[in-house]
Write a protein that holds these residues in place. Sequence first.
Motif, mmCIF file in Angstrom:
data_model
loop_
_atom_site.group_PDB
_atom_site.id
_atom_site.type_symbol
_atom_site.label_atom_id
_atom_site.label_comp_id
_atom_site.label_asym_id
_atom_site.label_seq_id
_atom_site.Cartn_x
_atom_site.Cartn_y
_atom_site.Cartn_z
ATOM 1 N N UNK A 49 53.159 -1.602 -50.113
ATOM 2 C CA UNK A 49 54.610 -1.776 -50.057
ATOM 3 C C UNK A 49 55.193 -2.132 -51.431
ATOM 4 N N UNK A 50 54.515 -2.981 -52.194
ATOM 5 C CA UNK A 50 54.998 -3.332 -53.536
ATOM 6 C C UNK A 50 54.919 -2.123 -54.460
ATOM 7 N N UNK A 51 53.826 -1.398 -54.383
ATOM 8 C CA UNK A 51 53.652 -0.209 -55.221
ATOM 9 C C UNK A 51 54.738 0.833 -54.937
ATOM 10 N N UNK A 52 55.024 1.055 -53.652
ATOM 11 C CA UNK A 52 56.048 2.033 -53.280
ATOM 12 C C UNK A 52 57.437 1.564 -53.709
ATOM 13 N N UNK A 53 57.721 0.272 -53.569
ATOM 14 C CA UNK A 53 59.010 -0.264 -53.996
ATOM 15 C C UNK A 53 59.187 -0.083 -55.505
ATOM 16 N N UNK A 54 58.165 -0.416 -56.266
ATOM 17 C CA UNK A 54 58.232 -0.326 -57.731
ATOM 18 C C UNK A 54 58.383 1.117 -58.185
ATOM 19 N N UNK A 55 57.545 2.018 -57.676
ATOM 20 C CA UNK A 55 57.609 3.448 -57.976
ATOM 21 C C UNK A 55 57.647 3.730 -59.483
ATOM 22 N N UNK A 56 57.016 2.888 -60.275
ATOM 23 C CA UNK A 56 56.937 3.020 -61.736
ATOM 24 C C UNK A 56 58.304 3.151 -62.397
ATOM 25 N N UNK A 57 59.284 2.435 -61.846
ATOM 26 C CA UNK A 57 60.634 2.401 -62.407
ATOM 27 C C UNK A 57 60.672 1.318 -63.480
ATOM 28 N N UNK A 58 60.827 1.695 -64.751
ATOM 29 C CA UNK A 58 60.830 0.694 -65.831
ATOM 30 C C UNK A 58 61.868 -0.418 -65.631
ATOM 31 N N UNK A 59 62.982 -0.091 -64.983
ATOM 32 C CA UNK A 59 64.021 -1.105 -64.746
ATOM 33 C C UNK A 59 63.564 -2.185 -63.764
#
Length: 117
Positions: A49-59
């Motif tokens: 769930x954390x990985x999907x939320x983050x989605x490698x978005x630098x912001x």
Amino acid sequence: MSVILRRIYDEKDTLGGNRILIDRVWPRGISKEEASLDDWMKEIAPSSSLRKWFNHDPDKFEDFKKAYRKEIDESDKASEKLQELKKMATNERLILLFGAKDTKHNHAIVLKELIEE
């Protein structure tokens, strides 16, 4: 203490050390023989769930770092694996392998910081 971050898809390091995959999911297109791992510590990876939320978005990286550190602190298994990695890093070179394309905004960077603290 020597902690090195490498994408698992990059050229294999020839200098030696403990090669640890720190992703929850096995990297697509890499065989176990190619990976040449010493261990696969999926327990230390961020939750799905954390990985999907983050989605490698630098912001979102700063918020991701805080949430990931909290996940490790609150998980006995992840905390145990972190201690194992710290011990490895004091005795010999530690190579943390990850699959993310973004080499500046990923969990391996956070994990390296935790090991080196």
